[in-house]
Write a protein that holds these residues in place. Sequence first.
Motif, PDB file in Angstrom:
ATOM      1  N   LEU A   1       0.772  -1.166   0.010  1.00 11.93           N
ATOM      2  CA  LEU A   1       0.157  -0.092  -0.145  1.00 11.93           C
ATOM      3  C   LEU A   1       0.829   0.987   0.114  1.00 11.93           C
ATOM      4  O   LEU A   1       1.735   1.304   0.749  1.00 11.93           O
ATOM      5  N   ILE A   2       0.499   2.269  -0.987  1.00 11.30           N
ATOM      6  CA  ILE A   2       1.657   3.218  -1.036  1.00 11.30           C
ATOM      7  C   ILE A   2       0.635   4.409  -0.562  1.00 11.30           C
ATOM      8  O   ILE A   2      -0.453   4.716  -1.319  1.00 11.30           O
ATOM      9  N   ARG A   3       1.456   5.533   0.184  1.00  9.21           N
ATOM     10  CA  ARG A   3       1.073   6.695   0.313  1.00  9.21           C
ATOM     11  C   ARG A   3       1.395   7.613  -0.580  1.00  9.21           C
ATOM     12  O   ARG A   3       2.545   7.775  -0.595  1.00  9.21           O
ATOM     13  N   ILE A   4       0.429   8.010  -1.611  1.00  6.04           N
ATOM     14  CA  ILE A   4       1.094   8.528  -2.885  1.00  6.04           C
ATOM     15  C   ILE A   4       1.383   9.960  -2.423  1.00  6.04           C
ATOM     16  O   ILE A   4       0.478  10.962  -1.703  1.00  6.04           O
ATOM     17  N   LEU A   5       2.488  10.669  -3.008  1.00 10.32           N
ATOM     18  CA  LEU A   5       2.854  11.812  -2.857  1.00 10.32           C
ATOM     19  C   LEU A   5       2.699  12.377  -4.112  1.00 10.32           C
ATOM     20  O   LEU A   5       2.898  13.660  -4.185  1.00 10.32           O
ATOM     21  N   ALA A   6       3.303  11.995  -5.183  1.00  8.30           N
ATOM     22  CA  ALA A   6       3.187  12.367  -6.650  1.00  8.30           C
ATOM     23  C   ALA A   6       2.555  11.327  -7.558  1.00  8.30           C
ATOM     24  O   ALA A   6       2.974  10.071  -7.257  1.00  8.30           O
ATOM     25  N   ALA A   7       1.846  11.729  -8.337  1.00  7.71           N
ATOM     26  CA  ALA A   7       1.308  10.984  -9.620  1.00  7.71           C
ATOM     27  C   ALA A   7       1.500  11.539 -11.049  1.00  7.71           C
ATOM     28  O   ALA A   7       0.969  12.560 -11.235  1.00  7.71           O
TER      29      ALA A   7
ATOM     30  N   ALA B   1       4.584   7.957  -7.056  1.00  6.21           N
ATOM     31  CA  ALA B   1       5.754   8.105  -6.266  1.00  6.21           C
ATOM     32  C   ALA B   1       5.244   8.416  -4.838  1.00  6.21           C
ATOM     33  O   ALA B   1       4.275   9.065  -4.590  1.00  6.21           O
ATOM     34  N   GLY B   2       5.714   7.493  -3.880  1.00  9.67           N
ATOM     35  CA  GLY B   2       5.421   7.947  -2.329  1.00  9.67           C
ATOM     36  C   GLY B   2       6.111   7.132  -1.349  1.00  9.67           C
ATOM     37  O   GLY B   2       7.234   6.612  -1.563  1.00  9.67           O
ATOM     38  N   GLU B   3       5.499   6.737  -0.285  1.00 11.00           N
ATOM     39  CA  GLU B   3       6.198   6.086   0.912  1.00 11.00           C
ATOM     40  C   GLU B   3       5.124   4.740   0.965  1.00 11.00           C
ATOM     41  O   GLU B   3       3.696   4.893   1.148  1.00 11.00           O
TER      42      GLU B   3
ATOM     43  N   VAL C   1       9.212   4.882  -2.949  1.00 14.54           N
ATOM     44  CA  VAL C   1       9.175   3.891  -3.910  1.00 14.54           C
ATOM     45  C   VAL C   1       8.429   4.774  -4.996  1.00 14.54           C
ATOM     46  O   VAL C   1       7.749   5.642  -4.693  1.00 14.54           O
ATOM     47  N   CYS C   2       8.574   4.153  -6.010  1.00 14.09           N
ATOM     48  CA  CYS C   2       7.554   4.504  -7.306  1.00 14.09           C
ATOM     49  C   CYS C   2       6.974   3.333  -7.924  1.00 14.09           C
ATOM     50  O   CYS C   2       7.617   2.234  -7.682  1.00 14.09           O
ATOM     51  N   ALA C   3       6.199   3.219  -8.495  1.00 13.20           N
ATOM     52  CA  ALA C   3       5.367   1.987  -9.075  1.00 13.20           C
ATOM     53  C   ALA C   3       4.626   2.342 -10.322  1.00 13.20           C
ATOM     54  O   ALA C   3       4.132   3.446 -10.625  1.00 13.20           O
TER      55      ALA C   3
ATOM     56  N   ALA D   1      10.252  11.151  -9.568  1.00 21.09           N
ATOM     57  CA  ALA D   1      10.086   9.933  -9.338  1.00 21.09           C
ATOM     58  C   ALA D   1       8.410   9.472  -9.649  1.00 21.09           C
ATOM     59  O   ALA D   1       8.182   8.456 -10.457  1.00 21.09           O
ATOM     60  N   GLY D   2       7.752  10.404  -9.404  1.00 23.80           N
ATOM     61  CA  GLY D   2       6.007  10.116  -9.962  1.00 23.80           C
ATOM     62  C   GLY D   2       5.916  10.210 -11.325  1.00 23.80           C
ATOM     63  O   GLY D   2       4.999   9.823 -11.891  1.00 23.80           O
ATOM     64  N   GLY D   3       6.938  10.943 -12.148  1.00 26.91           N
ATOM     65  CA  GLY D   3       6.755  10.900 -13.515  1.00 26.91           C
ATOM     66  C   GLY D   3       7.748  10.056 -14.226  1.00 26.91           C
ATOM     67  O   GLY D   3       7.708  10.406 -15.361  1.00 26.91           O
ATOM     68  N   LEU D   4       8.387   9.170 -13.556  1.00 24.83           N
ATOM     69  CA  LEU D   4       9.296   8.400 -14.527  1.00 24.83           C
ATOM     70  C   LEU D   4       8.865   6.821 -14.958  1.00 24.83           C
ATOM     71  O   LEU D   4       9.260   6.363 -15.970  1.00 24.83           O
ATOM     72  N   MET D   5       7.997   6.274 -13.986  1.00 23.74           N
ATOM     73  CA  MET D   5       7.828   4.533 -14.082  1.00 23.74           C
ATOM     74  C   MET D   5       7.111   4.420 -15.433  1.00 23.74           C
ATOM     75  O   MET D   5       7.679   3.509 -16.353  1.00 23.74           O
ATOM     76  N   GLU D   6       6.049   5.015 -15.694  1.00 22.74           N
ATOM     77  CA  GLU D   6       5.117   4.468 -16.843  1.00 22.74           C
ATOM     78  C   GLU D   6       6.209   4.884 -18.265  1.00 22.74           C
ATOM     79  O   GLU D   6       6.301   4.093 -19.051  1.00 22.74           O
ATOM     80  N   ALA D   7       6.816   5.891 -18.127  1.00 19.65           N
ATOM     81  CA  ALA D   7       7.563   6.175 -19.468  1.00 19.65           C
ATOM     82  C   ALA D   7       8.930   5.219 -19.643  1.00 19.65           C
ATOM     83  O   ALA D   7       9.063   4.727 -20.648  1.00 19.65           O
ATOM     84  N   ALA D   8       9.505   5.284 -18.403  1.00 20.72           N
ATOM     85  CA  ALA D   8      10.484   4.392 -18.442  1.00 20.72           C
ATOM     86  C   ALA D   8      10.293   2.866 -18.933  1.00 20.72           C
ATOM     87  O   ALA D   8      10.948   2.275 -19.919  1.00 20.72           O
ATOM     88  N   CYS D   9       9.170   2.460 -18.363  1.00 17.59           N
ATOM     89  CA  CYS D   9       8.771   1.030 -18.746  1.00 17.59           C
ATOM     90  C   CYS D   9       8.381   0.962 -20.297  1.00 17.59           C
ATOM     91  O   CYS D   9       8.498  -0.054 -20.898  1.00 17.59           O
ATOM     92  N   THR D  10       7.611   2.097 -20.705  1.00 21.73           N
ATOM     93  CA  THR D  10       7.280   2.169 -22.004  1.00 21.73           C
ATOM     94  C   THR D  10       8.309   1.920 -23.086  1.00 21.73           C
ATOM     95  O   THR D  10       8.587   1.257 -24.002  1.00 21.73           O
TER      96      THR D  10
END
Length: 321
Positions: A31-37, A66-68, A85-87, A117-126
Amino acid sequence: MRIATFHDHGGPEALVLGEAPEPRPGPTDVLIRILAAGVNRADVLQREGRYPPPSGAPKWPGLEVAGEIAAVGEGVERWAVGDAVCALLPGGGYAELAAVDAGLVLPVPAGLTMAEAGGLMEAACTVQSNLQAADARAGERLLVHGGSGGVGHLAIQIGIALGLDVWATAGGPERAARCAELGAQTIDYRDDEFETTMAAAGGADVILDVVGAAYLSRNIEALASGGRLVVIGMQRGARAELNLGQLLTKRAHVIGTTLRSRPLAQRRAIVAAVEEQIWPLVPQAVRPIIHATVPLSRAADAHRALESGTVFGKLVLTTGD
């Protein structure tokens, strides 16, 4: 918890602040407490009713956060409460909390802000998964359409870091100049025909295309012999005519991919590959450019900005408002 959601499909004004029950993590979830999406084009398509979430995903948008870590499932070993973490999510990132499979989570890279970090995962994975699908190799020529976009500006950086000769299209001299600052050779599509420029350079070995139908035949013209076109978006249409003779003559490949509808095992594998191949490049060679951060309560404004065509890099929602 607060969420940014919509009750009916429509324009940006359809996005409103709402509430939803706090999710509970399953045995293999965190469970992530979201700080940035991160805000992505796919979120706009979902709001418009053109990109429904996969079965079991939350109905509100959001593909990366991204969050904790606030809690972990009983079967999770890698992560602990408090980890930054970011997810990668199948949906539901426009919220204060999200439950996600632990295999879709990575540590926030050292040196990045939470917004980055909140703007990284989707683009990096894509980018990683599609360069792999195209079997892109160091020394090859890569053409990135939409080099100023959320995926495009990271594709430029990742391609260069992996040893590719990166070219990018962008609209207008200012956006083209910013892509050039990232290291790409640029083509202003408002003034130049990219297929002519690429053909003169020897053709593109790989093209990452977010445009879709409107560029299909032109992309084939831009390919080198044996080139691979990877279609990752349909911003300008889903149906087009294809000259099979041209495709055969060039011995070209046309590849279509999506990310969030893939089976969980495939998404886990992509995230693992990103950690192995891309994370060591962050932030020295690869770093998200954050155009602006926007409070979750103003998600509609973020969508308006994205649709305006003025954003360079990523827009990120924050939950601290």
